[in-house]
Design a protein around this motif. Sequence first.
Motif, PDB file in Angstrom:
ATOM      1  N   LEU A 202       0.826  -1.210   0.000  1.00 43.41           N
ATOM      2  CA  LEU A 202       0.000   0.000   0.000  1.00 43.41           C
ATOM      3  C   LEU A 202       0.863   1.265   0.000  1.00 43.41           C
ATOM      4  N   LEU A 203       1.940   1.247   0.769  1.00 48.00           N
ATOM      5  CA  LEU A 203       2.834   2.404   0.802  1.00 48.00           C
ATOM      6  C   LEU A 203       3.526   2.595  -0.544  1.00 48.00           C
ATOM      7  N   ALA A 270      -1.108  -1.936   9.333  1.00 44.43           N
ATOM      8  CA  ALA A 270      -0.327  -1.021  10.167  1.00 44.43           C
ATOM      9  C   ALA A 270      -0.882   0.387  10.061  1.00 44.43           C
ATOM     10  N   VAL A 271      -0.603   1.181  11.069  1.00 43.45           N
ATOM     11  CA  VAL A 271      -1.125   2.542  11.100  1.00 43.45           C
ATOM     12  C   VAL A 271      -0.641   3.354   9.899  1.00 43.45           C
ATOM     13  N   ASP A 272       0.583   3.118   9.440  1.00 42.64           N
ATOM     14  CA  ASP A 272       1.098   3.865   8.287  1.00 42.64           C
ATOM     15  C   ASP A 272       0.333   3.514   7.018  1.00 42.64           C
ATOM     16  N   ALA A 273      -0.063   2.252   6.892  1.00 43.44           N
ATOM     17  CA  ALA A 273      -0.811   1.839   5.705  1.00 43.44           C
ATOM     18  C   ALA A 273      -2.202   2.461   5.695  1.00 43.44           C
ATOM     19  N   THR A 276      -1.872   6.160   4.845  1.00 39.43           N
ATOM     20  CA  THR A 276      -1.569   6.490   3.445  1.00 39.43           C
ATOM     21  C   THR A 276      -2.795   6.321   2.562  1.00 39.43           C
ATOM     22  N   VAL A 277      -3.667   5.362   2.893  1.00 38.25           N
ATOM     23  CA  VAL A 277      -4.891   5.185   2.118  1.00 38.25           C
ATOM     24  C   VAL A 277      -5.853   6.349   2.365  1.00 38.25           C
TER      25      VAL A 277
END
Length: 297
Positions: A202-203, A270-273, A276-277
């Motif tokens: 996703l990132l 994960a929180v970063d994924a 980013t969405v």
Amino acid sequence: MVAEDFHQVAQIAQVHGDILAQVPLWWTGGMGEVVHRVVGSPWAPRVVRDGEVLLVEIGVDFNRGYDIREFRFPITVEQFDVLRGNLVRHLLLWRVLEDLCLAAGRSGGGAAPGTVAVQRAIGVVLGGSEDEVEAYFAREGVGWRQLIAHGARPELLNEGKLFAAFEAGARAIGDQDLVWEYDANRDRARRGVTLGPLDTALLKYTGRYLHGGTVPRRVPGAVEPEQLPAVLAVVAKAEATCADVPDSASSAVFAAAVEAALAAHEPALAVDAVATVSFLVFAEAAARHRAAERGRG
């Protein structure tokens, strides 16, 4: 072109110590015949012959391409043989000399590093044992981050095992993405974020795997083909969740909606994924809103 007799000339310079003694340890500019360079890596130190002396020449960037200074330091024929025959030591010398030049040039006390420091550095890196080189790096605090671009394993560099870090082979041409990946992973580790395969995909899809501050965009080619369907499914779920959210809504509104939806759809993300969405959906909505405003104006 490399002259056939450069080795003989270098030996003359080595035998006559007075020649080396009369050569300033550094100077900028100057002429000379290039007798060795790392093909494909123009920033790597090269060796030139100037008269009867061999010199290692390095260009140091003091201000993002606006202040590049050239330094030259005399070396012996034995040191030259190591430099041209051992890429790892060549890369290590690059790091050492660049650090010394940057520190001296920015200290305000002079434009070049001191004679003793440079002679010691060259002697250790090109003549010392592996243990001596590693001890020098640790003692002097030499930065090793850029070595990652040339194939060094960061976990071994962090342990001070410089030569073991290159056991898989050193790359003459650096890959800066490897350094950025290291930086990004270190930042995520500091924040306690661990990525799974879908998180990473996703990132990469949103162009934010290496640079978290980048405005998200869709880059399907950055994702492995087998992972793309799962990525698109997550993005589609986020878009469907925000279908009734006005394009003019704030990023916080989009984030709350996407976080709730993905917590149920893909709870392991994960929180970063997730971030980013939600940022992707918000950025695209904001772009539509701006376009609509321009159309009405």
